[in-house]
Design an enzyme around this catalytic site. Structure first.
Site, mmCIF file in Angstrom:
data_model
loop_
_atom_site.group_PDB
_atom_site.id
_atom_site.type_symbol
_atom_site.label_atom_id
_atom_site.label_comp_id
_atom_site.label_asym_id
_atom_site.label_seq_id
_atom_site.Cartn_x
_atom_site.Cartn_y
_atom_site.Cartn_z
ATOM 1 N N LYS A 151 3.234 -15.407 1.474
ATOM 2 C CA LYS A 151 3.402 -16.078 0.177
ATOM 3 C C LYS A 151 4.895 -16.359 0.012
ATOM 4 O O LYS A 151 5.549 -15.939 -0.954
ATOM 5 C CB LYS A 151 2.843 -15.167 -0.939
ATOM 6 C CG LYS A 151 2.751 -15.812 -2.302
ATOM 7 C CD LYS A 151 1.657 -16.872 -2.441
ATOM 8 C CE LYS A 151 1.755 -17.559 -3.780
ATOM 9 N NZ LYS A 151 0.859 -18.734 -3.900
ATOM 10 N N TYR B 19 0.824 -1.214 0.000
ATOM 11 C CA TYR B 19 0.000 0.000 0.000
ATOM 12 C C TYR B 19 0.858 1.264 0.000
ATOM 13 O O TYR B 19 0.419 2.307 -0.462
ATOM 14 C CB TYR B 19 -0.897 0.035 1.246
ATOM 15 C CG TYR B 19 -2.237 -0.649 1.096
ATOM 16 C CD1 TYR B 19 -2.318 -1.971 0.673
ATOM 17 C CD2 TYR B 19 -3.415 0.017 1.405
ATOM 18 C CE1 TYR B 19 -3.544 -2.608 0.555
ATOM 19 C CE2 TYR B 19 -4.644 -0.608 1.292
ATOM 20 C CZ TYR B 19 -4.704 -1.916 0.874
ATOM 21 O OH TYR B 19 -5.914 -2.532 0.772
ATOM 22 N N ASP C 127 -6.222 -7.185 3.945
ATOM 23 C CA ASP C 127 -7.383 -6.506 3.358
ATOM 24 C C ASP C 127 -8.318 -7.545 2.755
ATOM 25 O O ASP C 127 -9.530 -7.540 2.987
ATOM 26 C CB ASP C 127 -6.907 -5.517 2.286
ATOM 27 C CG ASP C 127 -8.062 -4.789 1.627
ATOM 28 O OD1 ASP C 127 -8.962 -4.338 2.357
ATOM 29 O OD2 ASP C 127 -8.077 -4.690 0.386
ATOM 30 N N ASP D 69 -2.954 -18.213 -0.503
ATOM 31 C CA ASP D 69 -3.967 -18.882 -1.338
ATOM 32 C C ASP D 69 -4.612 -20.028 -0.568
ATOM 33 O O ASP D 69 -5.833 -20.195 -0.571
ATOM 34 C CB ASP D 69 -3.364 -19.356 -2.675
ATOM 35 C CG ASP D 69 -2.048 -20.109 -2.523
ATOM 36 O OD1 ASP D 69 -1.475 -20.110 -1.417
ATOM 37 O OD2 ASP D 69 -1.600 -20.710 -3.519
ATOM 38 N N ASP E 55 -12.056 -9.286 4.515
ATOM 39 C CA ASP E 55 -13.366 -9.255 3.847
ATOM 40 C C ASP E 55 -13.935 -10.669 3.750
ATOM 41 O O ASP E 55 -15.116 -10.895 3.990
ATOM 42 C CB ASP E 55 -13.251 -8.674 2.421
ATOM 43 C CG ASP E 55 -13.552 -7.185 2.374
ATOM 44 O OD1 ASP E 55 -13.365 -6.511 3.408
ATOM 45 O OD2 ASP E 55 -13.983 -6.698 1.310
#
Ligand code: IPM
Ligand code: MG
Length: 357
Positions: free
Chosen positions: A188, A142, A244, A220, A248
């Site tokens: 990751k 970000y 983020d 993942d 959600d």
């Protein structure tokens, strides 16, 4: 008499409607108590752009830094979608997080038994789910440099320092220690160098927390495990972008994004906000669910103001209102005896809170 200074940022869309209800509940809560609230309102987001051509006025930053805590609604809307990135409402929020140095974002996903059927998943998968996503909030892709556009390419950089990873890892481990003592770090590391460092640092910090069980998952796989078997998780620790996305996803386990609060904390400030966005499509209709905002106020009482009894009163009041069958429109299909407006829901919770006194 304690007088808590609360900065209110109502923002755009349904933000003002839900924050008004949170304020109503806080006011009801302070009756006959040894504390009171002093609310100061500040602008951020599209409304601030409209007034000052700046989504984050200096006055808002300073007001938040002076307050004991910040309660924030939501920002954004189609109206501002075509502005240059630095003038968009979202830039205001990112800049506020950075200025307040709130590096730790804490997003719980709790399933309310009364609303178990609101989830798209089978009830046996989600009954009893109680997890928290701890997301690093002011670093990673970000904010990483370099970023930009040149000719036919565009780029952002995912960067973390050892110090940034250590401090968020400590928040994750401390939280896990106060809960079921399980921490799953998500990265990751099979592809990204920044994730290899993340994993090394988290494993190093784990030595200070031998009582907490540490596991690692690739992002993942974690996104799959959240749907397959969410009960395996207690605390999920992850970076800004992965957090983020995963938060959600985790919020949808519960069936309504209108129910979940969040905290963003650091050394010098604390910002509380519902997980949901500004929902411009239903703004002004009086049908938004204020529970996420009211629970954010409860989280603020517990985490920052240390008014645990009062925080619990709010939680009990919400459970009772749901048990009695009151529902806003978003959760109306699940056990509703009466469908009520945003302000009626807030007033009911305020009434129940007063009865708890
Ligand atoms: C969130 C939001 C923000 C983010 C946006 C509005 C900038 O999606 O708080 O999760 O990406 O952090
Ligand atoms: Mg988000």
């Amino acid at each position: 008499m304690k007088d808590y200074k609360i900065a209110l940022i109502k923002g755009d869309g349904i933000g003002p409607e839900v924050i008004n209800e949170a304020q109503k509940v806080l006011e009801a809560l302070s009756i006959n108590q040894d504390f009171s609230f002093q609310f100061e309102e500040y602008l951020m987001g599209g409304c601030a752009y409209d007034k000052y051509q700046n989504p984050l006025p200096e006055e808002t930053i300073n007001g938040c830094l002076k307050a004991d805590a910040v309660l924030f609604g939501a920002i954004g809307g189609n109206k501002w979608d075509n502005l240059p990135r630095e003038l968009r409402p979202e830039s205001g929020l990112l800049k506020l997080r950075k200025n307040l140095e709130v590096f730790a974002n804490i997003r719980p996903a709790i399933v309310f038994d009364e609303l178990i059927d609101a989830s798209t998943l089978k009830s046996e998968v989600i009954r009893g789910v109680d997890l928290v996503v701890v997301r690093e909030l002011i670093g990673g892709i970000y904010f990483g440099e370099p970023k930009g556009r040149e000719g036919n390419k565009a780029y952002n950089t995912m960067v973390y320092t050892i110090d940034e990873i250590s401090r968020i890892a400590k928040v994750g481990f401390e939280l896990a220690r106060s809960r079921r003592k399980k921490l799953c770090s998500v990265d990751k590391a099979n592809v990204l160098d920044v994730s290899t460092l993340w994993r090394e640092v988290v494993s190093e910090i784990a030595k200070e927390y031998p009582d907490v069980e540490l596991t690692h998952q690739y992002v993942d796989n974690a996104s799959m495990q959240l749907i397959l078997n969410p009960k395996q998780f207690d605390v999920i620790l992850t970076s800004n972008l992965f957090g983020d996305i995963l938060s959600d996803e985790a919020s949808m386990l519960t069936g309504s994004i209108g129910l979940l609060p969040s905290a963003s904390v650091g050394e010098k400030a604390a910002l509380y906000e519902p997980i949901h966005g500004s929902a411009p499509d239903i703004a002004g209709l009086g049908i938004a669910n204020p529970i996420a905002a009211i629970l954010s106020a409860s989280m603020m009482l517990k985490n920052t103001l240390k008014e645990t009894t009062s925080a619990n009163k709010i939680q009990k009041a919400i459970s009772k209102v749901l048990k009695d069958g009151y529902r806003t429109k978003d959760i109306a299909s699940f056990g509703a005896k009466e469908i009520c407006s945003t302000s009626k829901m807030g007033s009911l919770i305020a009434e129940y809170v007063k009865k708890e006194q």
